[in-house]
Write a protein that holds these residues in place. Sequence first.
Motif, mmCIF file in Angstrom:
data_model
loop_
_atom_site.group_PDB
_atom_site.id
_atom_site.type_symbol
_atom_site.label_atom_id
_atom_site.label_comp_id
_atom_site.label_asym_id
_atom_site.label_seq_id
_atom_site.Cartn_x
_atom_site.Cartn_y
_atom_site.Cartn_z
ATOM 1 N N TRP A 128 0.828 -1.203 0.000
ATOM 2 C CA TRP A 128 0.000 0.000 0.000
ATOM 3 C C TRP A 128 0.864 1.256 0.000
ATOM 4 C CZ3 TRP A 128 1.093 2.991 4.139
ATOM 5 C CH2 TRP A 128 1.594 2.364 5.287
ATOM 6 N N LYS A 129 2.034 1.188 0.642
ATOM 7 C CA LYS A 129 2.922 2.343 0.636
ATOM 8 C C LYS A 129 3.489 2.579 -0.758
ATOM 9 C CE LYS A 129 6.760 4.468 3.139
ATOM 10 N NZ LYS A 129 7.751 4.324 4.245
ATOM 11 N N LYS A 130 3.815 1.513 -1.459
ATOM 12 C CA LYS A 130 4.322 1.654 -2.818
ATOM 13 C C LYS A 130 3.263 2.289 -3.732
ATOM 14 C CE LYS A 130 7.470 -2.290 -2.458
ATOM 15 N NZ LYS A 130 7.836 -3.643 -2.958
ATOM 16 N N ARG A 131 2.006 1.856 -3.552
ATOM 17 C CA ARG A 131 0.931 2.418 -4.376
ATOM 18 C C ARG A 131 0.722 3.903 -4.062
ATOM 19 N NH1 ARG A 131 1.892 -1.876 -5.818
ATOM 20 N NH2 ARG A 131 3.157 -0.525 -7.120
ATOM 21 N N LEU A 132 0.807 4.259 -2.773
ATOM 22 C CA LEU A 132 0.637 5.665 -2.400
ATOM 23 C C LEU A 132 1.783 6.523 -2.926
ATOM 24 C CD1 LEU A 132 -0.667 5.349 1.273
ATOM 25 C CD2 LEU A 132 -1.948 6.116 -0.730
ATOM 26 N N ARG A 135 3.411 5.998 -5.686
ATOM 27 C CA ARG A 135 3.148 6.183 -7.116
ATOM 28 C C ARG A 135 2.020 7.183 -7.330
ATOM 29 N NH1 ARG A 135 7.779 4.974 -9.140
ATOM 30 N NH2 ARG A 135 8.385 2.775 -8.972
ATOM 31 N N LEU A 136 1.000 7.109 -6.471
ATOM 32 C CA LEU A 136 -0.111 8.051 -6.593
ATOM 33 C C LEU A 136 0.366 9.480 -6.373
ATOM 34 C CD1 LEU A 136 -3.106 8.728 -6.858
ATOM 35 C CD2 LEU A 136 -3.348 8.281 -4.398
ATOM 36 N N GLY A 137 1.225 9.684 -5.361
ATOM 37 C CA GLY A 137 1.759 11.022 -5.103
ATOM 38 C C GLY A 137 2.525 11.564 -6.289
ATOM 39 N N SER A 138 3.324 10.731 -6.932
ATOM 40 C CA SER A 138 4.086 11.166 -8.106
ATOM 41 C C SER A 138 3.152 11.511 -9.265
ATOM 42 C CB SER A 138 5.069 10.071 -8.522
ATOM 43 O OG SER A 138 6.000 9.799 -7.483
ATOM 44 N N ALA A 139 2.079 10.719 -9.426
ATOM 45 C CA ALA A 139 1.123 10.993 -10.504
ATOM 46 C C ALA A 139 0.396 12.316 -10.267
ATOM 47 C CB ALA A 139 0.115 9.847 -10.601
ATOM 48 N N VAL A 140 0.060 12.586 -9.018
ATOM 49 C CA VAL A 140 -0.626 13.839 -8.690
ATOM 50 C C VAL A 140 0.273 15.035 -8.987
ATOM 51 C CG1 VAL A 140 -1.485 15.243 -6.769
ATOM 52 C CG2 VAL A 140 -2.204 12.867 -7.000
ATOM 53 N N THR A 143 7.500 11.697 -3.042
ATOM 54 C CA THR A 143 7.457 11.767 -1.580
ATOM 55 C C THR A 143 8.835 11.648 -0.940
ATOM 56 O OG1 THR A 143 7.034 9.385 -1.420
ATOM 57 C CG2 THR A 143 5.122 10.831 -1.509
ATOM 58 N N SER A 144 9.870 11.555 -1.742
ATOM 59 C CA SER A 144 11.230 11.481 -1.203
ATOM 60 C C SER A 144 11.643 12.812 -0.591
ATOM 61 C CB SER A 144 12.220 11.107 -2.316
ATOM 62 O OG SER A 144 13.558 11.244 -1.871
ATOM 63 N N GLY A 145 12.240 12.757 0.602
ATOM 64 C CA GLY A 145 12.737 13.964 1.248
ATOM 65 C C GLY A 145 14.208 14.224 0.973
ATOM 66 N N PHE A 146 14.858 13.336 0.227
ATOM 67 C CA PHE A 146 16.279 13.452 -0.085
ATOM 68 C C PHE A 146 16.411 14.342 -1.316
ATOM 69 C CE2 PHE A 146 20.311 10.866 -1.291
ATOM 70 C CZ PHE A 146 21.110 11.824 -0.709
ATOM 71 N N ARG A 147 16.775 15.614 -1.109
ATOM 72 C CA ARG A 147 16.749 16.586 -2.192
ATOM 73 C C ARG A 147 17.860 17.610 -2.048
ATOM 74 N NH1 ARG A 147 10.254 18.103 -2.220
ATOM 75 N NH2 ARG A 147 9.497 15.965 -2.524
ATOM 76 N N ALA A 148 18.196 18.230 -3.174
ATOM 77 C CA ALA A 148 19.100 19.385 -3.180
ATOM 78 C C ALA A 148 18.348 20.574 -3.760
ATOM 79 C CB ALA A 148 20.344 19.088 -4.021
ATOM 80 N N TYR A 149 18.493 21.720 -3.098
ATOM 81 C CA TYR A 149 17.808 22.945 -3.507
ATOM 82 C C TYR A 149 18.841 24.033 -3.771
ATOM 83 C CZ TYR A 149 13.686 20.821 -1.273
ATOM 84 O OH TYR A 149 12.667 19.984 -0.907
ATOM 85 N N SER A 150 18.630 24.783 -4.850
ATOM 86 C CA SER A 150 19.434 25.988 -5.032
ATOM 87 C C SER A 150 18.991 27.030 -4.015
ATOM 88 C CB SER A 150 19.270 26.535 -6.450
ATOM 89 O OG SER A 150 17.951 27.047 -6.628
ATOM 90 N N ARG A 151 19.839 28.010 -3.777
ATOM 91 C CA ARG A 151 19.479 29.074 -2.837
ATOM 92 C C ARG A 151 18.212 29.803 -3.285
ATOM 93 N NH1 ARG A 151 22.172 32.019 1.058
ATOM 94 N NH2 ARG A 151 21.416 34.149 1.369
ATOM 95 N N ASP A 152 18.113 30.048 -4.594
ATOM 96 C CA ASP A 152 16.945 30.749 -5.117
ATOM 97 C C ASP A 152 15.675 29.934 -4.902
ATOM 98 O OD1 ASP A 152 15.743 32.933 -6.872
ATOM 99 O OD2 ASP A 152 15.257 31.149 -8.042
ATOM 100 N N ALA A 153 15.748 28.617 -5.131
ATOM 101 C CA ALA A 153 14.566 27.768 -4.930
ATOM 102 C C ALA A 153 14.160 27.749 -3.464
ATOM 103 C CB ALA A 153 14.865 26.348 -5.415
ATOM 104 N N ALA A 154 15.138 27.678 -2.565
ATOM 105 C CA ALA A 154 14.822 27.652 -1.135
ATOM 106 C C ALA A 154 14.097 28.917 -0.696
ATOM 107 C CB ALA A 154 16.102 27.472 -0.325
ATOM 108 N N MET A 155 14.469 30.041 -1.282
ATOM 109 C CA MET A 155 13.833 31.302 -0.906
ATOM 110 C C MET A 155 12.426 31.446 -1.479
ATOM 111 S SD MET A 155 16.867 34.123 -1.072
ATOM 112 C CE MET A 155 18.238 34.095 0.081
ATOM 113 N N ARG A 156 12.111 30.684 -2.504
ATOM 114 C CA ARG A 156 10.792 30.797 -3.120
ATOM 115 C C ARG A 156 9.740 29.923 -2.449
ATOM 116 N NH1 ARG A 156 11.008 31.139 -9.699
ATOM 117 N NH2 ARG A 156 12.710 32.622 -9.906
ATOM 118 N N LEU A 157 10.163 28.893 -1.752
ATOM 119 C CA LEU A 157 9.215 27.896 -1.265
ATOM 120 C C LEU A 157 8.479 28.353 -0.012
ATOM 121 C CD1 LEU A 157 11.309 24.636 -1.763
ATOM 122 C CD2 LEU A 157 9.502 25.555 -3.232
ATOM 123 N N ASN A 158 7.197 28.025 0.037
ATOM 124 C CA ASN A 158 6.364 28.236 1.218
ATOM 125 C C ASN A 158 5.597 26.947 1.474
ATOM 126 O OD1 ASN A 158 6.608 31.241 1.860
ATOM 127 N ND2 ASN A 158 6.045 31.303 -0.302
#
Length: 350
Positions: A165-169, A171-176, A189-204
């Motif tokens: 069920w976690k695998k299906r969820l 995949r569903l998150g990626s499709a959404v 849904t992966s939390g392992f990410r790299a952000y540029s400084r500009d991207a970090a400042m844009r996110l809310n």
Amino acid sequence: MNARRSLRAEGPVFAGGPLRPEVAPARDARYARKPIKVVIQLPCRDEAEQLPATLAALPRRLPGVDEVEWLVIDDGSSDDTAGVAIAHGAHAVLRLPHNRGLARAFCAGLEAACRRGADVIVNVDGDNQYDAAAIPELVARVLAGRADIVVGCRPIERIAHFPWWKKRLQRLGSAVVRAAASVRVDDATSGFRAYSRDAAMRLNVYSGYTYTLETLIQAGQSGLRVEGLPVGVNPPTRPSRLIRSVPQYVARSVLTIVRSFLTYRPLEFFLAPAGLCMGLGALIGARFLYAFAHGDGDGHVQSLILSALLIVVGTVGAAVGLLANQMVVNRRLLEEQQQSRRRAEWRPPA
């Protein structure tokens, strides 16, 4: 300030570690450029047991990078997460006075990393579930200008300890995310990410639960470039704290998805059901008119009432969608002002 003292206050508190950031050797003046700094942030809560292995796997130097820092965000831990982080090489610990949730800890880390002068921020979970060997490539793709956000995509179908069920969820998150923002990553849904400084400042992040889906949808709507990178995973060290029960996880994920659609694509969110209501109303109304034309209108008055009701509901829904779409324009203008303010305020101390 004593780097090993336990500090608590009304707001976030920094504790510095005994190590200095790893700085690459000085280069020839002929090739002088702006020094590149990477901050690896780890939002944590009660991770004193897992942190030693997690930190031991993190790089202290990266190709093309002059300075690497480790920043641990202690989200109101009841154990000695902060002390263990300092003892095992973290350059700084941002201590939140109480548990604010993963999403809030993540945002606090982005701000702290930018204020420390980060050009690239790498987000890593504190439970050591991701293979840190992928960090150099995550950072390299941001520095090369290929993407503003690089997501480490796990081999979901091959992870034995993930239930079906976690695998299906996942995949569903990626499709959404693909549908909502045209962002194509295999593991949204992966939390392992790299952000540029500009991207970090844009996110809310408006959710208090998690940030993964919402930030990708927002990135796509903001025109940020998002790219996926296949990464490995480590054996599990503990049960997931984010997924305590399947119904709760599904309900919260659906709520996040609906909120994201409503926030970033309100016109489509309202027009689809509004169009359906108006179409059904028109069909039912046509049925009444057909009956009326054949002298049988008195027996279909209910159809006329239902048709009128559906058309009114659809019209109101369309009007709300158009109004919400205009509010999106205003929100984007406010976000641009917010980004300008963050650029001025989130500077490292001189």
